[in-house]
Scaffold this motif. Structure first.
Motif, short mmCIF file in Angstrom:
data_model
loop_
_atom_site.label_atom_id
_atom_site.label_comp_id
_atom_site.label_asym_id
_atom_site.label_seq_id
_atom_site.Cartn_x
_atom_site.Cartn_y
_atom_site.Cartn_z
N ALA A 46 50.36 38.64 38.52
CA ALA A 46 49.61 39.24 39.63
C ALA A 46 50.18 40.58 40.07
N SER A 51 48.30 42.97 37.39
CA SER A 51 46.91 42.76 36.97
C SER A 51 46.04 42.30 38.13
N ASP A 52 44.79 42.74 38.09
CA ASP A 52 43.81 42.27 39.07
C ASP A 52 43.17 40.96 38.65
N THR A 53 43.43 40.51 37.43
CA THR A 53 42.86 39.26 36.91
C THR A 53 43.97 38.38 36.33
N PRO A 65 45.88 53.24 35.54
CA PRO A 65 46.86 52.14 35.49
C PRO A 65 47.82 52.32 34.31
#
Length: 272
Positions: free
Chosen positions: A16, A19-21, A194
């Motif tokens: 987390a 990453s957003d997923t 990113p």
């Protein structure tokens, strides 16, 4: 025994931070470590023991390596593509181009497709999968990306329908196509991305000058001579670039309209 379910839950908490997923990333990495599809993991393998390679995959993800580079594949439209270092990772937003092309042709099908900046064959192979009678050409200036594209075409059974060529956009082409697709680089050189993108994916497929429009300035004069009568070009854009890219295309005598992605943002220019 630590189960796959436990390991996925713990990995998602760690991922987390990058990453957003995180949950999806952890599930994809676990499925890859097990050698199964994600659905098979979720439907019947979560109680299994954790495979030995899973932790190394999580550590690589924490170092911002894209999930697609770790698993070696990315789903796009109706196909799965092999990807890795040297090839731009296909994005769901780019499916907007295929949707716009489908809307243009409605009840007829293009017979010839050109994909400029094809990368791992993303747009070309998706189009050929949708229109099984079509043939096409993918052009890219990266030998590494074209190696992925050729392997993808062969694995998908399109080796005889898809050709690939090393080149600088359409400079060496003297032909017209029913459908021209392109996802050029459109990120300004000072824009922030990113770390998993800027640190791993090829810069030549991302950046296009200070304003992100350099590739469009090269492409716009070429597109009009590439489109066959009744055909269309569909050009991916950054969501703030609809007006300047449309203006470049209109200056070449092309009509334009904007296609939006699933988020309602401008994502492609349809030109003919």
């Amino acid at each position: 025994m630590t189960t796959a379910a436990d390991a996925v839950r713990e990995a998602a908490q760690r991922i987390a931070v990058v990453s957003d997923t995180p949950r999806l990333d952890a599930e994809l990495l676990m499925a890859h470590a097990m050698g199964v599809e994600r659905n098979a993991l979720l439907l019947g393998r979560l109680a299994d023991a954790v495979p030995a390679g899973f932790e190394a995959l999580v550590e690589a993800r924490l170092a911002h390596t894209p999930v697609a580079y770790l698993t070696g594949t990315r789903a796009f439209w109706t196909i799965d593509l092999e990807v890795g270092p040297g090839a731009l990772v296909p994005r769901a937003d780019s499916e907007t181009l295929i949707e716009a092309a489908v809307a243009h042709f409605v009840d007829r099908a293009p017979t010839s497709v050109l994909d400029l900046g094809t990368g791992p064959g993303t747009l070309l192979l998706a189009a050929l999968d949708h229109w099984p009678q079509a043939q096409g050409l993918g052009v890219d200036r990266s030998p590494e990306a074209l190696a992925f594209a050729r392997r993808n075409a062969g694995r998908l059974g399109m080796g005889r329908r898809a050709r690939f060529m090393l080149g600088d956009w359409a400079a060496a082409l003297d032909a017209r196509f029913d459908l021209v697709l392109t996802n050029p680089p459109y990120i300004g050189t000072d824009e922030r991305l990113p770390q998993e993108v800027v640190g791993h994916e090829p810069a030549g497929a991302l950046f296009a000058g200070a304003d992100g429009l350099d590739a469009y300035r090269l492409l716009a004069p070429q597109l009009a001579r590439l489109i066959a009568p009744g055909g269309v070009a569909v050009v991916e854009i950054g969501f703030t670039q609809a007006e300047p890219v449309s203006a470049l295309l209109r200056a070449q005598g092309l009509s334009t309209r904007v296609a939006q992605d699933l988020g309602g943002r401008p994502r492609a220019i349809v030109a003919g």
